[in-house]
Scaffold this active site. Sequence first.
Site, short mmCIF file in Angstrom:
data_model
loop_
_atom_site.label_atom_id
_atom_site.label_comp_id
_atom_site.label_asym_id
_atom_site.label_seq_id
_atom_site.Cartn_x
_atom_site.Cartn_y
_atom_site.Cartn_z
N HIS A 1 32.86 36.41 26.79
CA HIS A 1 32.07 35.39 27.46
C HIS A 1 30.88 34.98 26.60
CE1 HIS A 1 34.19 37.67 30.55
NE2 HIS A 1 34.11 36.61 31.32
N TYR B 1 25.21 38.61 33.55
CA TYR B 1 25.02 38.04 34.88
C TYR B 1 23.57 37.60 35.10
CZ TYR B 1 29.59 40.01 36.02
OH TYR B 1 30.93 40.32 36.04
N HIS C 1 25.89 39.77 42.46
CA HIS C 1 26.29 40.43 41.23
C HIS C 1 25.17 41.34 40.77
CE1 HIS C 1 30.08 39.59 39.28
NE2 HIS C 1 30.01 38.30 39.48
N ASP D 1 41.12 42.78 30.96
CA ASP D 1 39.69 42.49 30.99
C ASP D 1 38.92 43.79 31.26
OD1 ASP D 1 37.11 41.60 31.42
OD2 ASP D 1 37.70 39.88 32.63
N ARG E 1 45.42 37.77 35.39
CA ARG E 1 44.43 38.47 34.56
C ARG E 1 44.14 39.81 35.22
NH1 ARG E 1 38.45 37.76 34.77
NH2 ARG E 1 38.91 36.13 36.30
N THR F 1 32.98 33.13 37.58
CA THR F 1 32.46 34.21 38.40
C THR F 1 33.12 34.16 39.78
OG1 THR F 1 30.46 35.22 39.32
CG2 THR F 1 30.53 32.84 39.29
N TYR G 1 41.92 43.19 35.49
CA TYR G 1 40.73 43.99 35.19
C TYR G 1 41.17 45.44 35.01
CZ TYR G 1 37.70 40.14 36.71
OH TYR G 1 37.06 38.93 36.84
N GLU H 1 39.90 41.10 26.75
CA GLU H 1 38.60 40.51 27.03
C GLU H 1 37.52 41.57 27.19
OE1 GLU H 1 38.53 36.65 29.20
OE2 GLU H 1 40.28 37.48 30.21
N ASP I 1 27.76 32.59 43.40
CA ASP I 1 28.00 34.03 43.42
C ASP I 1 26.82 34.86 42.90
OD1 ASP I 1 29.31 36.35 43.94
OD2 ASP I 1 30.77 36.18 42.33
#
Length: 389
Positions: A244, A90, A45, A193, A162, A295, A164, A219, A42
């Site tokens: 993270h 990222y 990003h 998140d 989860r 990701t 966002y 998160e 991925d």
Amino acid sequence: MKITDLQLTIVGIPRQTGFISKHVIVEIKTDEEITGVGEMSDFSHLPHYSLDIRDLTAVLKSILVGKNPFDISLINKELLSSFPEAMFYYEKGNFIRNGIDAALHDLCGKALNISVAEFIGGRIQEKIKVCYPIFRHRFMEEVEENLEIVRSRFQQGFDVFRLYVGKNLDADEAFLDGVQKEFGSKVKIKSLDFSHLLDWKQAAKAVKRLSAYDFEMVESPAVQNDFEGLYQFRVKMDHPVSEHVWSFRQQYEMIRHDSVDIFNISPIFIGGITNAKKAAAAAEVAGKACLLGTTQELSIGTAAMAHLGSSLVNLTYTSDPTGPELYTGDIVKNPVKYESGYLLVPSRDKPGLGMELDWEQINKYKVDDLSWGNVSVHQLQDRTSQTKK
């Protein structure tokens, strides 16, 4: 055994949302005709730049060719010199190192005729509880679309989600209310998140507003690398806080500031299985729990996380790797499997990562480069269709 060649192949595979994510398939070849496969997952990003695949191939060949693939620590040290940690979530250098490290683990497992889980210490569990992601609401009309995703995925066995949050709190609240009214205790929300979109004070206000609904943790409720702000949020909130791990310096600062309860650890963000094991060990020493982040990888990257997770003693929270369920295709003949909301660890009877490339599918999705043109920032953040405004 010596490494003789490296091949990188780019694929662009649409998500169910229509967003096309580009991944790099890694093949490391040896003089004993054993090939290890990995995945740089991925690349589509932020930050908004792409890499030249020919230059990347040449640099990696200069590091790898002639090396013993079992010299994983030495190779990772050289990779870190060329693709250093940058304290960014990222950071594409971490993605690169992750793909090479996974392929080395796959290669060594195949050479020994054992699975990666056995190669890195053995299995504690054969399946890992995972959640399905609900992407960020920007508009109120997206609430019903996301409730329909919960309905369909619940029928497939996913009962933890989860969410966002942070762009449209009215829509976030409407979604949580809809889930509670329709599913009650049958569906759980693992986390809210924030993905570093808000500072810790804004995130705290948002969490207080949404606390009427059940969720397990919060998160990324602060801007990146704001360790003091993350600590301030944690001591003021009742829910555990997860973040993270994207560099060892960043993890050190989070431990030093006592900023989190749970470390979100993923090979893609810390630079491979080797580093993810170190991050999980550091968390264990600090008395912190772990979960596996994502990701949204394809099956090779997800298999690597499954093998990793099966060996961790402090993997005590629901994890995130459901990437293969989000895409319209894959590039292996035997994709990873999910059952009743669990990611199944590939069989110990299959050496390495247990994945076999499907060249018919690879050629179908193969693209020439990693660039993505005029995709907007919000599409990169929220993984929405290139055509959706």
